[in-house]
Write an enzyme that holds these catalytic residues in place. Structure first.
Site, short mmCIF file in Angstrom:
data_model
loop_
_atom_site.label_atom_id
_atom_site.label_comp_id
_atom_site.label_asym_id
_atom_site.label_seq_id
_atom_site.Cartn_x
_atom_site.Cartn_y
_atom_site.Cartn_z
N ASP A 246 44.44 -10.12 -14.97
CA ASP A 246 43.34 -10.95 -14.44
C ASP A 246 43.04 -12.13 -15.36
O ASP A 246 42.01 -12.79 -15.22
CB ASP A 246 42.08 -10.10 -14.21
CG ASP A 246 41.51 -9.50 -15.50
OD1 ASP A 246 42.08 -9.76 -16.59
OD2 ASP A 246 40.50 -8.79 -15.43
N ASP B 229 39.56 -5.21 -30.00
CA ASP B 229 38.70 -4.41 -29.13
C ASP B 229 38.93 -2.91 -29.31
O ASP B 229 39.89 -2.49 -29.94
CB ASP B 229 38.88 -4.82 -27.66
CG ASP B 229 40.34 -5.09 -27.32
OD1 ASP B 229 41.23 -4.56 -28.02
OD2 ASP B 229 40.60 -5.83 -26.36
N HIS C 293 42.50 -12.05 -18.63
CA HIS C 293 41.59 -11.83 -19.77
C HIS C 293 42.33 -11.90 -21.10
O HIS C 293 43.53 -11.63 -21.18
CB HIS C 293 40.82 -10.50 -19.64
CG HIS C 293 41.64 -9.26 -19.79
ND1 HIS C 293 41.41 -8.11 -19.05
CD2 HIS C 293 42.68 -8.92 -20.59
CE1 HIS C 293 42.24 -7.16 -19.40
NE2 HIS C 293 43.03 -7.63 -20.33
N GLU D 4 36.57 -10.27 -19.61
CA GLU D 4 36.94 -10.24 -18.19
C GLU D 4 36.46 -11.52 -17.49
O GLU D 4 35.65 -12.26 -18.05
CB GLU D 4 36.30 -9.01 -17.53
CG GLU D 4 36.72 -7.68 -18.14
CD GLU D 4 38.16 -7.28 -17.83
OE1 GLU D 4 39.01 -8.16 -17.57
OE2 GLU D 4 38.43 -6.06 -17.85
C1 F6R Z 1 44.28 -5.31 -26.09
C2 F6R Z 1 43.69 -6.43 -25.39
C3 F6R Z 1 44.04 -6.76 -23.98
C4 F6R Z 1 45.53 -6.71 -23.70
C5 F6R Z 1 45.80 -7.04 -22.24
C6 F6R Z 1 47.27 -6.88 -21.89
O1 F6R Z 1 43.78 -5.21 -27.42
O2 F6R Z 1 42.90 -7.09 -25.98
O3 F6R Z 1 43.55 -8.03 -23.68
O4 F6R Z 1 46.18 -7.62 -24.54
O5 F6R Z 1 45.05 -6.20 -21.41
O6 F6R Z 1 47.62 -5.55 -22.01
P1 F6R Z 1 49.15 -5.10 -21.93
O7 F6R Z 1 49.81 -5.68 -23.13
O8 F6R Z 1 49.11 -3.59 -22.01
O9 F6R Z 1 49.69 -5.62 -20.65
#
Ligand code: F6R
Length: 258
Positions: A136, A67, A138, A143
């Site tokens: 959450d 992403d 994801h 989301e």
């Molecule tokens: C990032 C991504 C997100 C993160 C998730 C956890 O490329 O796709 O899904 O993996 O938000 O983020 P952290 O590791 O910062 O807790």
């Protein structure tokens, strides 16, 4: 799902790096799907160490990132382009033309997203996808309520995700509201998936993803439908798992499994 409970985040990162190394040893021109955020930082550090000290070779590797924030140029310090170059790409021998990250500044996102999906296909699909998990539930920026069949597209970030990610920006108002993200359907086509999580703030999401019902309200739960997922999680993020003792038992018994 294989569940490996690591003592801490460092062990989680080393375990994940060994899985990446195994994939690259078996297939030097593997296609890797990569994540950003805090969770994979230790993994990328360990891969850089393996490259420097053990000659882990990225020269034939292709990567696709999950992403990117919409609106952030590649050289913005909070863009995922910048993150990947700072934390991995500039330290290893990957060919720049083999790096794919969604372009947050595209003026035709529909065409861009279709092209991104097509490039993944043309490269033979993703051999190993690295994932983190949001608080959450994801994966990528899918989301709650995202279709479990979704493909690469623009998503509106949940307020929870904006709050979670505000720590990387000067103020919450600067966190982008939209992102281009691979879909759940895109992710599920990877041949192998490694889900990483660490810290107590991930414990509820991890439990829901691994032991809860498969639901678009926790998009990580769709991983239960994939036949080759390894969750490498630290003790804190495993704290809410009902079957934790069983997973530890399985890990111990794997050594002598017939
Ligand atoms: C990032 C991504 C997100 C993160 C998730 C956890 O490329 O796709 O899904 O993996 O938000 O983020 P952290 O590791 O910062 O807790």
């Amino acid at each position: 799902m294989e569940i490996i409970i690591a003592d801490d985040a460092d062990q989680m990162s080393r375990t994940a790096a060994r899985i990446v190394r195994r994939v690259l040893n078996a297939k030097p021109n593997a296609v890797l799907g990569l994540a950003t955020g805090s969770t994979p930082l230790g993994l990328y550090r360990e891969l850089v160490r393996m490259h420097r000290e053990e000659g882990l070779d990225f020269s034939q590797v292709t990567t696709f990132n999950l992403d990117e924030y919409v609106g952030l140029p590649k050289n913005h310090p909070q863009s995922y382009h910048w993150f990947m170059h700072e934390n991995l790409f500039r330290h290893v021998n990957i060919a720049p033309q083999n790096i794919y990250i969604p372009l947050g500044t595209t003026d035709n996102s529909a065409a861009f997203c279709a092209w991104y999906e097509e490039r993944i296909r043309q490269c033979g699909g993703i051999d190993l996808q690295i994932l983190g998990i949001g608080s959450d539930g994801h994966i990528a920026f899918n989301e709650p309520s995202s279709s479990l069949g979704s493909r690469t597209r623009i998503k509106t970030l949940a307020q929870q995700t904006i709050r979670d990610n505000a720590r990387f920006f000067a103020s919450i108002d600067q966190v982008p509201i939209y992102a281009i993200t691979m879909g759940v359907g895109t992710i599920l086509e990877a041949k192998k998936i490694v889900l990483l999580a660490n810290g107590p703030h991930k414990a509820d999401a991890v439990a829901a993803a691994i032991e809860g019902p498969v639901t678009s309200m926790i998009t990580a739960s769709a991983l239960q439908l994939h036949r080759d997922v390894t969750a490498v999680i630290d003790r804190d993020s495993a704290a809410q798992l009902k079957m934790r003792d069983y997973y530890v038992w399985v890990q111990e018994k794997m050594v002598d499994a017939p």
